[in-house]
Design a protein around this motif. Structure first.
Motif, PDB file in Angstrom:
ATOM      1  N   LYS A   1      -8.582   6.947 -25.894  1.00 50.95           N
ATOM      2  CA  LYS A   1      -8.616   5.884 -24.886  1.00 50.95           C
ATOM      3  C   LYS A   1      -7.384   5.861 -23.985  1.00 50.95           C
ATOM      4  O   LYS A   1      -7.379   5.184 -22.958  1.00 50.95           O
ATOM      5  N   VAL A   2      -6.331   6.548 -24.395  1.00 49.74           N
ATOM      6  CA  VAL A   2      -5.038   6.382 -23.713  1.00 49.74           C
ATOM      7  C   VAL A   2      -5.131   6.683 -22.219  1.00 49.74           C
ATOM      8  O   VAL A   2      -4.659   5.910 -21.389  1.00 49.74           O
ATOM      9  N   LEU A   3      -5.770   7.798 -21.898  1.00 48.47           N
ATOM     10  CA  LEU A   3      -5.819   8.220 -20.492  1.00 48.47           C
ATOM     11  C   LEU A   3      -6.562   7.202 -19.636  1.00 48.47           C
ATOM     12  O   LEU A   3      -6.029   6.721 -18.613  1.00 48.47           O
ATOM     13  N   SER A   4      -7.773   6.839 -20.035  1.00 44.27           N
ATOM     14  CA  SER A   4      -8.576   5.953 -19.182  1.00 44.27           C
ATOM     15  C   SER A   4      -7.918   4.576 -19.056  1.00 44.27           C
ATOM     16  O   SER A   4      -7.892   3.990 -17.975  1.00 44.27           O
ATOM     17  N   VAL A   5      -7.343   4.072 -20.150  1.00 43.90           N
ATOM     18  CA  VAL A   5      -6.706   2.746 -20.098  1.00 43.90           C
ATOM     19  C   VAL A   5      -5.483   2.791 -19.184  1.00 43.90           C
ATOM     20  O   VAL A   5      -5.252   1.895 -18.364  1.00 43.90           O
ATOM     21  N   SER A   6      -4.704   3.850 -19.314  1.00 41.07           N
ATOM     22  CA  SER A   6      -3.485   3.952 -18.499  1.00 41.07           C
ATOM     23  C   SER A   6      -3.838   4.002 -17.003  1.00 41.07           C
ATOM     24  O   SER A   6      -3.184   3.353 -16.175  1.00 41.07           O
ATOM     25  N   LEU A   7      -4.892   4.754 -16.670  1.00 42.43           N
ATOM     26  CA  LEU A   7      -5.294   4.846 -15.257  1.00 42.43           C
ATOM     27  C   LEU A   7      -5.806   3.504 -14.747  1.00 42.43           C
ATOM     28  O   LEU A   7      -5.436   3.054 -13.652  1.00 42.43           O
ATOM     29  N   LEU A   8      -6.619   2.872 -15.570  1.00 43.28           N
ATOM     30  CA  LEU A   8      -7.193   1.585 -15.178  1.00 43.28           C
ATOM     31  C   LEU A   8      -6.096   0.525 -14.955  1.00 43.28           C
ATOM     32  O   LEU A   8      -6.081  -0.180 -13.951  1.00 43.28           O
ATOM     33  N   GLU A   9      -5.173   0.464 -15.906  1.00 48.12           N
ATOM     34  CA  GLU A   9      -4.106  -0.543 -15.805  1.00 48.12           C
ATOM     35  C   GLU A   9      -3.179  -0.255 -14.622  1.00 48.12           C
ATOM     36  O   GLU A   9      -2.762  -1.169 -13.902  1.00 48.12           O
ATOM     37  N   SER A  10      -2.881   1.025 -14.419  1.00 48.33           N
ATOM     38  CA  SER A  10      -1.999   1.380 -13.297  1.00 48.33           C
ATOM     39  C   SER A  10      -2.661   1.001 -11.969  1.00 48.33           C
ATOM     40  O   SER A  10      -2.015   0.443 -11.072  1.00 48.33           O
ATOM     41  N   GLU A  11      -3.955   1.303 -11.865  1.00 48.36           N
ATOM     42  CA  GLU A  11      -4.666   0.974 -10.621  1.00 48.36           C
ATOM     43  C   GLU A  11      -4.683  -0.542 -10.397  1.00 48.36           C
ATOM     44  O   GLU A  11      -4.448  -1.021  -9.288  1.00 48.36           O
ATOM     45  N   ARG A  12      -4.925  -1.288 -11.477  1.00 49.50           N
ATOM     46  CA  ARG A  12      -4.975  -2.756 -11.353  1.00 49.50           C
ATOM     47  C   ARG A  12      -3.623  -3.296 -10.889  1.00 49.50           C
ATOM     48  O   ARG A  12      -3.549  -4.147 -10.019  1.00 49.50           O
ATOM     49  N   LEU A  13      -2.554  -2.781 -11.471  1.00 50.81           N
ATOM     50  CA  LEU A  13      -1.203  -3.238 -11.067  1.00 50.81           C
ATOM     51  C   LEU A  13      -0.926  -2.893  -9.610  1.00 50.81           C
ATOM     52  O   LEU A  13      -0.354  -3.685  -8.854  1.00 50.81           O
ATOM     53  N   CYS A  14      -1.338  -1.699  -9.225  1.00 44.94           N
ATOM     54  CA  CYS A  14      -1.108  -1.265  -7.845  1.00 44.94           C
ATOM     55  C   CYS A  14      -1.868  -2.171  -6.878  1.00 44.94           C
ATOM     56  O   CYS A  14      -1.316  -2.606  -5.864  1.00 44.94           O
ATOM     57  N   ARG A  15      -3.130  -2.440  -7.197  1.00 46.73           N
ATOM     58  CA  ARG A  15      -3.923  -3.317  -6.308  1.00 46.73           C
ATOM     59  C   ARG A  15      -3.268  -4.681  -6.156  1.00 46.73           C
ATOM     60  O   ARG A  15      -3.287  -5.280  -5.093  1.00 46.73           O
ATOM     61  N   LYS A  16      -2.698  -5.170  -7.233  1.00 40.72           N
ATOM     62  CA  LYS A  16      -2.121  -6.517  -7.192  1.00 40.72           C
ATOM     63  C   LYS A  16      -0.760  -6.545  -6.473  1.00 40.72           C
ATOM     64  O   LYS A  16      -0.465  -7.464  -5.731  1.00 40.72           O
ATOM     65  N   TRP A  17       0.077  -5.529  -6.722  1.00 42.63           N
ATOM     66  CA  TRP A  17       1.480  -5.674  -6.307  1.00 42.63           C
ATOM     67  C   TRP A  17       1.905  -4.799  -5.128  1.00 42.63           C
ATOM     68  O   TRP A  17       2.906  -5.110  -4.466  1.00 42.63           O
ATOM     69  N   HIS A  18       1.179  -3.693  -4.864  1.00 38.45           N
ATOM     70  CA  HIS A  18       1.672  -2.763  -3.840  1.00 38.45           C
ATOM     71  C   HIS A  18       1.731  -3.449  -2.470  1.00 38.45           C
ATOM     72  O   HIS A  18       0.746  -3.975  -2.000  1.00 38.45           O
ATOM     73  N   ARG A  19       2.874  -3.429  -1.868  1.00 39.71           N
ATOM     74  CA  ARG A  19       3.162  -4.021  -0.546  1.00 39.71           C
ATOM     75  C   ARG A  19       3.085  -5.545  -0.552  1.00 39.71           C
ATOM     76  O   ARG A  19       2.886  -6.153   0.506  1.00 39.71           O
ATOM     77  N   SER A  20       3.222  -6.165  -1.724  1.00 37.88           N
ATOM     78  CA  SER A  20       3.225  -7.632  -1.757  1.00 37.88           C
ATOM     79  C   SER A  20       4.593  -8.144  -1.281  1.00 37.88           C
ATOM     80  O   SER A  20       5.532  -7.364  -1.094  1.00 37.88           O
ATOM     81  N   GLU A  21       4.692  -9.452  -1.105  1.00 40.07           N
ATOM     82  CA  GLU A  21       5.917 -10.087  -0.584  1.00 40.07           C
ATOM     83  C   GLU A  21       6.334  -9.418   0.733  1.00 40.07           C
ATOM     84  O   GLU A  21       7.499  -9.049   0.905  1.00 40.07           O
ATOM     85  N   ASP A  22       5.354  -9.263   1.612  1.00 47.34           N
ATOM     86  CA  ASP A  22       5.666  -8.687   2.924  1.00 47.34           C
ATOM     87  C   ASP A  22       6.248  -7.276   2.818  1.00 47.34           C
ATOM     88  O   ASP A  22       7.090  -6.887   3.632  1.00 47.34           O
ATOM     89  N   GLY A  23       5.820  -6.542   1.791  1.00 46.95           N
ATOM     90  CA  GLY A  23       6.286  -5.158   1.638  1.00 46.95           C
ATOM     91  C   GLY A  23       7.559  -5.010   0.827  1.00 46.95           C
ATOM     92  O   GLY A  23       8.034  -3.893   0.624  1.00 46.95           O
ATOM     93  N   ARG A  24       8.104  -6.124   0.337  1.00 46.85           N
ATOM     94  CA  ARG A  24       9.350  -6.038  -0.445  1.00 46.85           C
ATOM     95  C   ARG A  24       9.091  -5.406  -1.818  1.00 46.85           C
ATOM     96  O   ARG A  24       9.982  -4.794  -2.406  1.00 46.85           O
ATOM     97  N   LEU A  25       7.890  -5.580  -2.343  1.00 42.59           N
ATOM     98  CA  LEU A  25       7.529  -4.992  -3.634  1.00 42.59           C
ATOM     99  C   LEU A  25       6.488  -3.895  -3.408  1.00 42.59           C
ATOM    100  O   LEU A  25       5.532  -4.098  -2.656  1.00 42.59           O
ATOM    101  N   GLU A  26       6.683  -2.758  -4.049  1.00 39.16           N
ATOM    102  CA  GLU A  26       5.739  -1.646  -3.882  1.00 39.16           C
ATOM    103  C   GLU A  26       5.463  -0.998  -5.233  1.00 39.16           C
ATOM    104  O   GLU A  26       6.236  -1.145  -6.179  1.00 39.16           O
TER     105      GLU A  26
END
Ligand code: GUN
Ligand code: ZN
Length: 444
Positions: free
Chosen positions: A173-198
């Protein structure tokens, strides 16, 4: 931009380095900040006299130097509690000292440590950091929440590893979970706070990642236009191991090339033991290097061929690489960068060691370039976002009776004082986008 709407001016000895080897200094200087950006830079007396579009609140903190905010291109949030631990080289050090602390970096422990970690960065004058979390989704989520609160500019990613990981998941399960969680974090945080967080997709290195994981991480980074960070050619035993794991690869860098990991948004930590082909491949891909000299000395990893990387046109920034580097203090990292090249030059007669101004470039504008942000941060130019650090020069002197001599210092003298003696004790204030994110208690 969510900066300070009121214009303010701050007076001090301005020092920055727009180019490798080019140092600028202005003894009685000042910058005016408005809406999070540098509105004007110049001589204090001139700027005070000139009419400004809006009223300016002036700050005068006496004998201070003002530098662009320091940029840490490579560090590890969960490892800070383990600094200065262990006496072995990379692979046993990771197993014995690092995986155990990363394994615990979740829940309450992460919530306790993450805000203190970002506070320590700000106290050290660091305004931008590229950071690895632990393998858990919550370690990265908590890290982003703390980064958001801190006001710092942060690129962060969940550590990805599916070979020899310290996690509890079933291997399948390690691979699929790691990809899923990474994608979820990216969707939530990438370029948030007006681009201050990536977000940075963060496959640890080829020793602990399957080819599938590295390929998938690269695909996700491309899809979301996010960063990609990993480690490359830090240690001889590591390179041997990669050679055995990926027999068909020409060399270590080729493993990452095959997986599509060399991109203009890739930051490669270390890059000490590279052959000319590898250097050319990294340059051609426009990937960047995070040079971590204090870490390389601590783990005895080797002395980077900095001249060759720069000559190839590779953008190089500096990293504290805590916990292999013993501190977050980027002045100490600059010092180590100088000392590493001095050590090399003792054995290579034609090699010129780097100057303080060159190490300072790597820790500011060089780092900005390595992160693709050279137009936004890295120098004290009008129009850039107002990330800067205010340093108490008197705190760097051996004797307070010599305070009057501060007026006579050259930009090189000021810089040398900081590189050889600077740290949290001398940081008065740290600003990101014109907002004060750290203020020393003595002026609070
Ligand atoms: N290579 C893979 N992981 C690490 C790490 O956490 N620190 C260092 N210095 N090198 C690594
Ligand atoms: Zn690292």
């Amino acid at each position: 931009m969510n900066g300070n709407d009121n214009a303010f001016g701050i007076r001090g000895f301005l020092v920055d380095a727009p180019e490798f080897g080019g140092l600028r200094g202005s003894r009685n200087g000042a910058i005016i900040v408005e809406n999070g950006r540098i509105l004007a830079v110049g001589d204090y007396d001139n700027l005070r006299r000139l009419p400004q579009p809006h009223p300016v609140n002036w700050i005068d903190r006496g004998a201070v130097a003002i530098f662009p905010g320091l940029i840490d291109c490579h560090t590890h949030l969960p490892q800070y509690s383990a600094v200065a631990r262990g006496e072995s080289e990379l692979l046993p050090w990771l197993r014995q000292n690092i995986f155990p602390v990363e394994r615990d970096f979740t829940g309450p422990k992460a919530r306790e440590e993450a805000p203190q970690f970002f506070h320590a960065l700000a106290q050290n004058g660091t305004t931008t950091a590229m950071v690895y979390a632990a393998i858990y989704e919550d370690s990265c989520e908590i890290g982003f929440e703390a980064a958001k609160e801190s006001g710092l500019r942060v690129i962060l990613g969940k550590m990805m590893m599916d070979v020899g990981s310290y996690g509890q998941l079933q291997p399948k399960k390690v691979l699929s979970v790691s990809l899923l969680e990474s994608e979820r974090l990216c969707r939530k945080w990438h370029r948030s706070e007006d681009g201050r967080l990536e977000y940075a997709f963060s496959p640890r290195f080829a020793v602990t990642c399957s080819e599938k994981m590295m390929r998938s991480a690269a695909e996700l980074a491309a899809r979301f236009e996010a960063y990609l960070q990993t480690h490359l050619a830090e240690n001889r035993e590591e390179i041997e191991k990669v050679h055995h794991l990926f027999m068909s690869a020409r060399d270590y860098t080729h493993v990452y090339e095959t997986c599509g990991m060399l991109t203009p948004r890739t930051v490669l930590g270390h890059c000490i033991h590279l052959n000319p082909r590898e250097i050319a491949a990294i340059a051609a891909a426009q990937s960047s290097v995070a040079h971590c000299p204090s870490s390389n000395l601590f783990l005895g990893s080797g002395l980077i061929k900095l001249d060759q990387l720069l000559k190839a046109g590779i953008a190089v920034g500096l990293g504290s690489d805590v916990a292999a580097g013993p501190e977050l203090n980027m002045w100490q990292v600059m010092r180590a960068a100088i000392e590493v090249q001095k050590a090399r030059s003792a054995y290579e007669p034609n090699l010129r060691p780097i100057r303080a101004s060159e190490a300072f470039y790597l820790g500011t504008q060089g780092g900005a370039r390595a992160l693709g942000k050279a137009k936004i941060i890295g120098t004290l130019d009008a129009g850039k976002e107002a990330d800067f650090v205010v340093v108490d020069l008197a705190a760097l002197l051996p004797y307070q009776k010599d305070r009057h001599s501060l007026n006579a210092l050259s930009p090189e003298d000021v810089l040398a004082l900081c590189i050889y003696r600077g740290g949290p004790h001398s940081t008065l204030e740290t600003y990101v986008r014109g907002r004060c994110v750290y203020r020393a208690e003595r002026i609070a």
